[in-house]
Design an enzyme around this catalytic site. Sequence first.
Site, PDB file in Angstrom:
ATOM      1  N   CYS A   8      43.462  45.170  40.067  1.00  0.00           N
ATOM      2  CA  CYS A   8      43.834  44.145  39.088  1.00  0.00           C
ATOM      3  C   CYS A   8      42.702  43.869  38.108  1.00  0.00           C
ATOM      4  CB  CYS A   8      44.313  42.886  39.787  1.00  0.00           C
ATOM      5  SG  CYS A   8      45.630  42.079  38.890  1.00  0.00           S
ATOM      6  N   THR A   9      42.215  42.656  38.038  1.00  0.00           N
ATOM      7  CA  THR A   9      41.210  42.323  37.023  1.00  0.00           C
ATOM      8  C   THR A   9      39.781  42.626  37.467  1.00  0.00           C
ATOM      9  OG1 THR A   9      41.056  40.051  37.782  1.00  0.00           O
ATOM     10  CG2 THR A   9      42.646  40.511  36.027  1.00  0.00           C
TER      11      THR A   9
END
Length: 76
Positions: A14-15
């Site tokens: 994800c991030t």
Amino acid sequence: MANRKIIDARGYSCTGPLMELIAELKLAAVGEEIEVLSVDPHSAVEIPEWVHKVRHQHLATTQSDGIWRVVVKKTH
């Protein structure tokens, strides 16, 4: 490959790779290139979008053997 830092963010999803890049950009000198390695395909979209938004330079995005490589140049 002039003065390029490599961030191995293959263990993040994800991030995570973007957050690693942001942290490294704070320490980098103007003109320095940073290459992010990621297995998360979202990085190939998320990182260039963020880089454009904050006005650094996106140099390349490539994928090979399931690893994305996103190269960014600090411009300010």
